[in-house]
Enzyme design. Structure first.
Site, PDB file in Angstrom:
ATOM      1  N   ARG A  36      34.934  10.561   1.819  1.00  0.00           N
ATOM      2  CA  ARG A  36      34.390   9.653   0.801  1.00  0.00           C
ATOM      3  C   ARG A  36      34.285  10.337  -0.565  1.00  0.00           C
ATOM      4  NH1 ARG A  36      29.743   6.040   3.939  1.00  0.00           N
ATOM      5  NH2 ARG A  36      31.232   4.492   4.745  1.00  0.00           N
ATOM      6  N   LYS A 197      24.526  -0.294  16.828  1.00  0.00           N
ATOM      7  CA  LYS A 197      23.693  -1.489  16.914  1.00  0.00           C
ATOM      8  C   LYS A 197      24.508  -2.767  16.790  1.00  0.00           C
ATOM      9  CE  LYS A 197      19.375   0.531  15.222  1.00  0.00           C
ATOM     10  NZ  LYS A 197      18.306   0.415  14.220  1.00  0.00           N
ATOM     11  N   GLY A 352      33.101   5.206   7.986  1.00  0.00           N
ATOM     12  CA  GLY A 352      32.954   6.650   7.800  1.00  0.00           C
ATOM     13  C   GLY A 352      33.029   7.427   9.089  1.00  0.00           C
ATOM     14  N   GLY A 375      31.006  -1.733   7.144  1.00  0.00           N
ATOM     15  CA  GLY A 375      30.607  -3.139   7.088  1.00  0.00           C
ATOM     16  C   GLY A 375      31.384  -3.926   6.053  1.00  0.00           C
TER      17      GLY A 375
END
Length: 393
Positions: A36, A197, A352, A375
């Site tokens: 990144r 999650k 990532g 996302g």
């Protein structure tokens, strides 16, 4: 949308607020994966060449508006300085009345990195007053953080109401690649999705079910599906109060004829640093942790990749930080890469952790597109208008 790379744009002596995503993995104060950071370097070099004053805004983790020492951007500032071979001024204070005067002192072509923007409560609230204070630091705003552009946060959304706003080189490349790929997308389409999650990706799940032929669930997210099916998951990560969500997922999948595939065997251990034992889905014991997919599951995923013309992948298959549990992730990566090279498979990888796992493998691999976004990557593929991009239009 206005590009900061426009050749007619004069930036000399201008203070540029550059929003990036340097939310990289840090262990014991050291950065373990730098993709990144490296992706943003072309935009920074462009601004240096144009003799702008660069003020970098970013975040790490979720400090929830409080100062958390372990989430400081200082190690990232040092890493960026070494990659650029250039001194970077690090402002280690939360945004306050002195920040403007400190920013005003920096010379043309220099860089100042602000402390974690999420240390300020107004950031995640998309607070207009906080955004206005932030805008007072610069003359122009540049968003080059595609991976947080699905967030309605002050430094992504509200700030654009108070100053001229542009997008950077990395966002341009990301949008161009994803637009081209999605316009050429070929069925059958398979999504391989991991992460910890289900609750953070539930809307993505329901929207993608309508347009995708197969969803393969791996990683800690698969534990939720296994638990819902009534199998023992031992000490593995799980969200236990999600029964109604999974019931609805399976009903929607049936309605839209989308196959949901979960692991049938695993690699388990009694701790994260342990050795791997292979177990079928009905053999996991109460003191064991599911840490990777097993050989039967790997073969089933390989078969499904062979049957697909497009594969999207977000989230590793296991706890890849321990090489004993990187087997599933590496196997999926090798299969997707092989089919991309030999069978014209369209392969889109994002997130990532996914990129970190691939880099960690040290394998020579080939994919259609690699995105550091997670996302935002999935929501863009859904066809959603991301807030951080909408405000730039």
């Amino acid at each position: 949308m206005k590009k900061i790379s426009d050749h007619n744009l004069t930036l000399k002596n201008k203070k540029i607020l550059l929003r990036v995503d340097f939310n990289v993995p840090i262990k014991d104060g050291s950065i373990t994966e730098t993709s990144r950071i490296e992706k943003i370097i072309p935009t920074i070099k462009l601004l240096i060449e144009k003799e702008a004053k660069i003020i970098i805004i970013s975040h790490v983790g979720r400090p929830k508006g409080k100062v958390v020492k372990e989430m400081s951007l200082e190690p990232i500032s040092k890493k960026l300085a070494s990659l650029l071979n250039k001194n970077i001024l690090f402002n280690n204070k939360k945004l306050n009345e002195n920040t403007v005067s400190e920013v005003n002192k920096i010379p043309n072509g220099s860089i100042m990195m602000l402390e974690n923007i999420r240390f300020n409560a107004g950031e995640e609230l998309n607070d207009k007053e906080f955004a206005k204070k932030l805008s007072n630091l610069g003359d122009l705003y540049v968003n080059d953080a595609f991976s947080v552009s699905h967030r309605s946060h002050a430094s992504v959304d509200a700030i654009t109401k108070y100053m001229p706003s542009y997008y950077g080189i990395q966002i341009a490349e990301e949008i161009n690649a994803l637009t081209k790929i999605t316009s050429d997308i070929k069925k059958p389409v398979t999504l391989i999705i991991g992460g910890s999650k289900i609750s953070t990706k539930i809307n993505i799940f329901f929207n993608l079910i309508k347009n995708i032929d197969n969803i393969i669930v791996v990683g800690a997210m698969a534990n939720n599906f296994i638990y819902y099916k009534g199998f023992e998951i031992g000490k593995s990560m799980v969200e236990r109060d999600s029964k109604e969500i999974f019931k609805k997922i399976y009903l929607e999948a049936k309605k839209y004829r989308c196959n949901i595939i979960i692991p049938e065997d695993f690699l388990v251990s009694k701790n994260y640093d342990g050795e791997a034992s292979s177990k079928n889905i009905d053999m996991v014991e109460k003191d064991e942790i599911i840490l990777d997919i097993g050989p039967k599951t790997i073969q089933a995923i390989n078969n499904k990749i062979d049957d697909s013309n497009t594969v999207m992948w977000n989230g590793p298959a296991g706890y890849f930080e321990n090489k004993n549990f990187a087997i599933g992730t590496n196997s999926i990566a090798k299969k997707i890469s092989k089919n991309t090279s030999e069978k014209s498979l369209i392969s889109i990888l994002g997130g990532g952790d996914t990129i970190s796992a691939i880099n960690n493998s040290k394998l020579s691999l080939s994919f259609t597109h690699l995105s550091t976004a997670g996302g935002a990557f999935l929501e863009y593929l859904e066809g959603k208008d991301l807030p951080g991009l909408s405000v730039l239009k």
